[in-house]
Enzyme design. Sequence first.
Site, mmCIF file in Angstrom:
data_model
loop_
_atom_site.group_PDB
_atom_site.id
_atom_site.type_symbol
_atom_site.label_atom_id
_atom_site.label_comp_id
_atom_site.label_asym_id
_atom_site.label_seq_id
_atom_site.Cartn_x
_atom_site.Cartn_y
_atom_site.Cartn_z
ATOM 1 N N ARG A 5 59.502 -12.248 21.570
ATOM 2 C CA ARG A 5 59.953 -13.196 20.543
ATOM 3 C C ARG A 5 59.485 -14.610 20.897
ATOM 4 O O ARG A 5 59.304 -15.458 20.032
ATOM 5 C CB ARG A 5 61.474 -13.158 20.364
ATOM 6 N N TYR A 45 53.323 -23.320 -4.690
ATOM 7 C CA TYR A 45 53.357 -21.863 -4.616
ATOM 8 C C TYR A 45 54.788 -21.402 -4.933
ATOM 9 O O TYR A 45 55.760 -22.002 -4.461
ATOM 10 C CB TYR A 45 52.939 -21.430 -3.199
ATOM 11 N N ASP A 64 49.904 -27.560 2.758
ATOM 12 C CA ASP A 64 49.596 -26.133 2.643
ATOM 13 C C ASP A 64 48.114 -26.031 2.267
ATOM 14 O O ASP A 64 47.722 -26.380 1.162
ATOM 15 C CB ASP A 64 50.506 -25.502 1.571
ATOM 16 N N LYS A 83 45.927 -14.727 3.311
ATOM 17 C CA LYS A 83 44.835 -14.966 2.363
ATOM 18 C C LYS A 83 43.490 -14.982 3.115
ATOM 19 O O LYS A 83 43.127 -13.977 3.665
ATOM 20 C CB LYS A 83 45.120 -16.252 1.586
HETATM 21 C C1 PLP Z 1 50.510 -16.704 -0.430
HETATM 22 C C2 PLP Z 1 50.844 -18.125 -0.275
HETATM 23 C C3 PLP Z 1 51.974 -18.539 0.448
HETATM 24 C C4 PLP Z 1 52.964 -17.569 1.043
HETATM 25 O O1 PLP Z 1 52.400 -16.799 2.075
HETATM 26 P P1 PLP Z 1 52.876 -15.307 2.439
HETATM 27 O O2 PLP Z 1 51.916 -14.933 3.528
HETATM 28 O O3 PLP Z 1 52.777 -14.467 1.210
HETATM 29 O O4 PLP Z 1 54.281 -15.402 2.931
HETATM 30 C C5 PLP Z 1 52.177 -19.901 0.586
HETATM 31 N N1 PLP Z 1 51.350 -20.801 0.029
HETATM 32 C C6 PLP Z 1 50.278 -20.435 -0.679
HETATM 33 C C7 PLP Z 1 49.393 -21.489 -1.277
HETATM 34 C C8 PLP Z 1 49.983 -19.093 -0.859
HETATM 35 O O5 PLP Z 1 48.917 -18.744 -1.588
#
Ligand code: PLP
Length: 418
Positions: free
Chosen positions: A72, A125, A207, A232
Amino acid sequence: MYTLDDNDFHPESLMMTYGYNPEWSEGAVKCPIFQTSTFVFKNAEEGKASFDYMSGRKVLGPNESAPLSYSRFNNPDLEIIEQRLKLWDKAESCALFESGMSAIATLLLEYLQPGDLIVYSSPLYGGTDVFIKKFLSKFNINVVAFNNTHSAEEIVKIARECNLGRPAFIYVETPANPTCSIIDIQEAKKAADMLSTPDFQVVVAVDNTYMGPLWSHPLDHGADFVIYSATKYIGGHSDVIAGAVLGNDDKMARVKKLRSAMGTMAGPKTGWLLMRSLETLKIRMEAQARNSLQIVKFLQSHPKVEKIYYLGLIDEKHPQYEVYKRQYKCAGAMVSFDIKGGEAESYQFLNSLKLIKLAVSLGGTESLAQHPASMTHSGVALEEREAMSITSKMIRLSVGIEHYEDLIWDINQALATV
Ligand SMILES: *Cc1c(COP(=O)(O)O)cnc(C)c1O
């Protein structure tokens, strides 16, 4: 072993080997999955040292690492992927999480307290939007939005005049999904500095999932943190959920401490999958960007396409053009477009695709198409959605690495059925 100081290698040259020593595992050229919850200490003294570092009672020196104790807190697969991710953004520190959302949630929870205000760029998001508006509000943490038309001074005005609490966190998502509108990170940072006081610093997090870690490096533009949904582009094969936060050592130490306390870290298998992914990150993303450009050229000449949302199409005279050139190295591989008509025409198109799959998510090797108004953005209020031009005629494409002629063939035949 090499160090970056000896030789300033490009990140892509280091994705196969950096941070891993084959002596740890019988000379295996590839890092194995360290599928273990706990680690044997050499002696009691090492066990004590491990906990002293973990709790912050002792501080690590340069090039020192804490003895492994419990997964952890730490695990080789986690550490190595963090070492490699740091190279792209030239960050001092990285923390890997089991999802993008757990990365975002852990960061926000660490840097906010009751009575605080999050100033965020709209649109966000969906998962982030729900977390800040529906969950953090329970702890008397409020939110206020700004958008890509606002200057630093205007952001400050919005934050002060809403009277919703102490501005504490500027949360930026850029380029916006699925419209590709761009927020100027330097303006957000300027606003944060203006809102900060001698004893309280307002932090800026970006982000960077849509463009990173290859095409944009928000830390260079003044952000304190850069966030990824590693699900992604970083994962890139649509087979793993993961997230990351990067920043300087001091600020990240707090994030890592809360991650250890809550257990939002990624497991060893996730780290291992991402290691495999990072080896091809650059060639994948570059192929996706090249394909996107071809698709956009095709869409531009199609009579059933009304409007295209793609960074490469920002007019040189548009105020966003300068920000685009400053913040991004490439137009990316996300393309949205409005089809002539409405939901019926959009659905007809989506239901007729043969090679491109109808699915949400993005950044994977396979091309995906979806309908933001009724899928990823269906939770956004209709008025707000329309204001952002997310209407029933919009299709979003995440462009993969297939041959672009095949993708264009598929889009063309699906448009022909409309
Ligand atoms: C997919 C996404 C998230 C969330 O990520 P997860 O891996 O699905 O938890 C956050 N911000 C953006 C811009 C995303 O495309």
